[in-house]
Design a protein around this motif. Structure first.
Motif, PDB file in Angstrom:
ATOM      1  N   PRO A 192       0.854  -1.195   0.000  1.00  0.00           N
ATOM      2  CA  PRO A 192       0.000   0.000   0.000  1.00  0.00           C
ATOM      3  C   PRO A 192       0.889   1.244   0.000  1.00  0.00           C
ATOM      4  O   PRO A 192       1.861   1.312   0.767  1.00  0.00           O
ATOM      5  CB  PRO A 192      -0.819  -0.130   1.289  1.00  0.00           C
ATOM      6  CG  PRO A 192      -0.150  -1.180   2.111  1.00  0.00           C
ATOM      7  CD  PRO A 192       0.596  -2.057   1.162  1.00  0.00           C
ATOM      8  N   TRP A 193       0.536   2.204  -0.850  1.00  0.00           N
ATOM      9  CA  TRP A 193       1.457   3.307  -1.131  1.00  0.00           C
ATOM     10  C   TRP A 193       0.674   4.603  -1.231  1.00  0.00           C
ATOM     11  O   TRP A 193      -0.393   4.662  -1.829  1.00  0.00           O
ATOM     12  CB  TRP A 193       2.162   2.993  -2.457  1.00  0.00           C
ATOM     13  CG  TRP A 193       3.151   4.014  -2.935  1.00  0.00           C
ATOM     14  CD1 TRP A 193       4.477   4.071  -2.624  1.00  0.00           C
ATOM     15  CD2 TRP A 193       2.921   5.089  -3.869  1.00  0.00           C
ATOM     16  NE1 TRP A 193       5.073   5.114  -3.287  1.00  0.00           N
ATOM     17  CE2 TRP A 193       4.153   5.756  -4.057  1.00  0.00           C
ATOM     18  CE3 TRP A 193       1.794   5.546  -4.554  1.00  0.00           C
ATOM     19  CZ2 TRP A 193       4.287   6.859  -4.907  1.00  0.00           C
ATOM     20  CZ3 TRP A 193       1.915   6.649  -5.395  1.00  0.00           C
ATOM     21  CH2 TRP A 193       3.165   7.288  -5.560  1.00  0.00           C
ATOM     22  N   LEU A 194       1.237   5.653  -0.631  1.00  0.00           N
ATOM     23  CA  LEU A 194       0.570   6.959  -0.622  1.00  0.00           C
ATOM     24  C   LEU A 194       1.585   8.053  -0.946  1.00  0.00           C
ATOM     25  O   LEU A 194       2.657   8.108  -0.335  1.00  0.00           O
ATOM     26  CB  LEU A 194      -0.030   7.220   0.774  1.00  0.00           C
ATOM     27  CG  LEU A 194      -0.599   8.616   1.060  1.00  0.00           C
ATOM     28  CD1 LEU A 194      -1.859   8.874   0.236  1.00  0.00           C
ATOM     29  CD2 LEU A 194      -0.915   8.764   2.546  1.00  0.00           C
ATOM     30  N   HIS A 195       1.239   8.873  -1.919  1.00  0.00           N
ATOM     31  CA  HIS A 195       2.048  10.061  -2.194  1.00  0.00           C
ATOM     32  C   HIS A 195       1.181  11.292  -1.975  1.00  0.00           C
ATOM     33  O   HIS A 195       0.050  11.342  -2.454  1.00  0.00           O
ATOM     34  CB  HIS A 195       2.570  10.039  -3.638  1.00  0.00           C
ATOM     35  CG  HIS A 195       2.974  11.398  -4.127  1.00  0.00           C
ATOM     36  ND1 HIS A 195       2.252  12.104  -5.056  1.00  0.00           N
ATOM     37  CD2 HIS A 195       4.009  12.196  -3.761  1.00  0.00           C
ATOM     38  CE1 HIS A 195       2.838  13.272  -5.271  1.00  0.00           C
ATOM     39  NE2 HIS A 195       3.891  13.354  -4.491  1.00  0.00           N
ATOM     40  N   VAL A 196       1.687  12.268  -1.222  1.00  0.00           N
ATOM     41  CA  VAL A 196       0.896  13.476  -0.968  1.00  0.00           C
ATOM     42  C   VAL A 196       1.550  14.701  -1.610  1.00  0.00           C
ATOM     43  O   VAL A 196       0.981  15.332  -2.477  1.00  0.00           O
ATOM     44  CB  VAL A 196       0.681  13.710   0.543  1.00  0.00           C
ATOM     45  CG1 VAL A 196      -0.141  14.967   0.768  1.00  0.00           C
ATOM     46  CG2 VAL A 196      -0.011  12.510   1.184  1.00  0.00           C
TER      47      VAL A 196
END
Lengths: 319, 391
Positions: free
Chosen positions: A72-76
């Motif tokens: 699971p990967w998140l870029h903000v």
């Protein structure tokens, strides 16, 4: 059969076979950062959430509608992977407490380049480490803003030529020394701080495994050789990382509960010229400047050895 | 029957948020919103609210932490004001672009320079086009109700957009009013548990916040715009449901004594309350004036504005912000709503109440008189910054 004598035979057996950062991403040839991320993911295993600052790795790995991430990967955004990671960490904690997600530990892992960590993201990183979230931060330091085209950062070494501090008749490249971010993290009383390099893969993997087990903040500073930005041959990415360690330019060590130890040791440091001469970004350095770098590197290395020899673990000190 | 409780409105906002059981609250202090997160942290400390309260080191990190929390499947809340909102600016469009239903209270405050802690709407106007639903309260009861409604609207699967609820700094945040609070049970019935559409967790591996090349970027924005336009239906539906349960009606545009009015004042936020008193006074003297209160700022209620002002001769639009060298932002929208309407009213654009300057009953009266004198059919871009020395 001795494991030490036959390390090369055993080493692959010590590494997770699963791939979580998969082929097909668009990193440059010889990108040691992509390799480092692949190794980091193997060490983390499946129970991790990656929070990625804007930068090379976000760009090369997440072109919609594709992704190279099997975690699971998140870029903000650029300056806030530590802050967004704080939110992920807090959410995992409270949702688990309330029974809204499955009851097993999942590690929040924020990652960023040197620009997103040393410079624009330093405030968010400092805040997150001070607050003590269960959060691992891994900085992949390729010593300049490579994604935007090799601009100078606080991590760029003295003398390196970049596109915003180029060498020229009136300039010798970067005129300041590299910021010592690892010490800044130690000053936050972070219980696990380490430096690493994918040129020493087992060392790096073990450090990520250790950091993952910390119930609280942890920080790993990874030197990620960038052949594109360093102006060196792409097939030299691994040996260049080793040279950084062998010359003392980038010592590989860990600080557990305040106790320093070198995890990659060398009997004698090689001259820094061996490292500098292979990189186009240092091509313009005069013998005098090389000497200046040599003296500084040895001095910094000795400062480190002094800490290794003389500093105690915090738990051994009286309160 | 719910009990009326006297309380500072900022504390009431926090109480209302707590009734919604947020999982994560992240905030950084800035006057005048600060009492909202302070009170939430009290409730956490007292064990009355089971949430993670993150005392971040900046507003940028406050909203970033909310993004991380919301992406991980938590109900997330933050609050801010003024420069703090601007500091969040970088990540404001990220929240809506990732379709995360974060709720924010904004204690509206003027922008520096000169530094000024008092109320106007410059802060939210600077963040107007970030893809957030924007709602304005005019009194404490509205703040309480809107905070609870906000979570339901934002989390609706047809919407999935962040919302900011605007309450004027000091005029609302620091005023004590008597308000009705729904019970915990009533809120739980009205607002079901948050069920995330996607969440970053190993049990549902997903990449969020990916890179959108020119081939896909426009589609993403179109989807957001459609969601924003479509949200009005959900907002109105939610407000109707609220009225059914609690008896208090909200509409995108609220009318006050508009019947037979020749001139209408248009306000947004707490000015509406004083304006009502002014309208009563003027009506008692036989002046044909009324009031239109804009509640929903984004999505902009074009149809409702047109319907509300139908038949009147002039509008006096009172803005609490200035778009330098162009307009008062509300007036510009109202003009655009009425531009090609047959027999459109004259529009007087007045910018007023900047940096906390009081807007008194006599000011509304003076502006209503100006409205009554305004001639139709002469549409201009003119605006006035009202009551300024030396002008």
């Amino acid at each position: 059969m001795s494991i030490v004598a036959n390390f090369d035979l055993y080493a692959p057996r010590l590494v997770n076979k699963e791939e979580y950062f998969v082929h097909g991403h668009r990193a440059c040839q010889g990108c040691a950062e992509a390799l480092a991320i692949r190794l980091m993911c193997k060490a983390l295993g499946k129970d991790a959430v990656i929070i990625n600052a804007t930068g090379c790795m976000e760009v090369v790995s997440s072109l919609y509608p594709t992704t190279a991430w099997k975690l699971p990967w998140l870029h903000v955004a650029f300056p806030n992977s530590a802050a967004a990671g704080s939110g992920v960490s807090a959410a995992l904690k409270v949702l688990r407490r309330k029974g809204k997600i499955s009851d097993r530990p999942v590690k929040a892992v924020s990652i960023g380049g040197d620009g997103g960590t040393f410079d624009i993201g330093l405030q968010a990183l400092s805040g997150a480490m001070e607050r003590g979230h269960d959060l691992l931060y891994v900085c992949f330091d390729n010593e300049a803003y490579m994604n935007t085209g090799i601009q100078r950062s606080g991590a760029t070494p003295f003398g390196a030529s970049t596109t915003t501090h180029p060498a020229g008749p009136a300039s010798t490249g970067k005129s300041a020394w590299k910021k010592n971010l690892t010490e800044i993290m130690i000053a936050h009383n972070v219980p696990y701080v380490a430096t690493a390099c994918p040129s020493y893969p087992i060392d790096f993997i073990r450090k990520v495994e250790k950091a993952k087990k910390v119930k609280g903040p942890a920080f790993i500073h990874v030197l990620a050789v960038c052949p594109t930005g360093w102006r060196c041959a792409s097939e030299k990415a691994i040996s260049m990382g080793r040279l950084a360690s062998e010359t003392g330019v980038f010592p590989i060590y860990e600080v557990v509960d305040g106790k320093y130890s070198l995890t990659i040791k060398h009997d004698k440091l090689r001259p820094v010229a061996d490292y500098l001469k292979l990189q186009g970004r240092f091509r313009h350095l005069s013998p005098d400047m090389v000497k200046q770098v040599q003296e500084r590197v040895v001095q910094e290395y000795n400062k480190l050895l002094d800490k290794v020899d003389n500093l105690h673990a915090w738990s051994e000190l009286k309160g | 029957m719910a009990k009326r409780v006297g309380m500072e409105i900022a504390l009431a906002a926090a109480e209302a948020v707590a009734l919604c059981k947020p999982d994560v609250v992240a905030a950084y202090p800035i006057t005048p919103n600060t009492h909202i997160p302070e009170h939430l942290s009290d409730l956490v400390a007292e064990g009355k609210l089971d949430a993670e309260f993150i005392c971040v080191e900046s507003e940028h990190s406050a909203l970033s932490a909310c993004i991380g929390a919301s992406a991980a499947g938590a109900r997330a809340f933050t609050a801010t004001s003024s420069q703090g909102l601007l500091y969040m600016g970088e990540v404001m469009p990220v929240v809506s672009g990732m379709r995360l239903p974060v709720v924010m209270a904004i204690g509206n405050r003027a922008l520096s320079a000169p530094i000024n802690i008092w109320n106007d709407h410059s802060d939210i106007m600077s963040q107007r086009d970030m893809g957030w639903i924007s709602i304005f309260a005019s009194n404490g009861q509205e703040v309480v109700d809107m905070m609870i409604q906000a979570f339901k609207i934002a989390e609706d699967r047809e919407v999935m957009l962040p919302i900011n609820v605007n309450l004027d700094g000091f005029q609302l945040t620091h005023v004590v009013e008597a308000m009705l609070f729904p019970s915990q049970k009533e809120v739980e019935k009205f607002l079901p548990d948050y069920k995330p559409f996607a969440q970053v967790h190993p049990d549902s591996v997903v990449s969020m916040g990916t890179l959108g090349l020119p081939e896909y970027y426009a589609e993403s924005l179109k989807a957001r715009d459609e969601a924003m336009k479509g949200s009005k239906k959900v907002i109105v539906r939610t407000w109707k449901e609220w009225e059914k349960i609690f008896g208090r009606l909200y509409e995108p545009v609220m009318k006050y004594r508009t019947e037979g009015a020749e001139a209408l004042l248009v306000t947004m936020g707490s000015m509406g309350e004083t304006a009502e008193a002014a309208i009563d006074e003027m009506r008692s003297k036989g002046m044909p004036v009324g009031l239109v209160k804009l509640v929903l700022w984004r999505p902009f209620p074009f149809e409702e504005i047109r319907a509300a002002v139908k038949g009147c001769r002039s509008l006096v639009v009172m803005d609490r912000a200035v778009s330098f060298g162009a307009c008062g932002p509300v007036a510009a929208e109202v003009r655009s709503a009425l531009y090609d309407q047959p027999d459109a009213p004259a529009i007087v654009s007045e910018i007023i109440g900047l940096g906390g300057r009081d807007v008194l009953v006599q000011d509304f009266v003076a502006l209503a008189e100006k409205g009554l004198k305004a001639k139709k059919g002469k549409q201009t871009e003119e605006y006035e910054i009202y009551g300024v020395r030396g002008s």
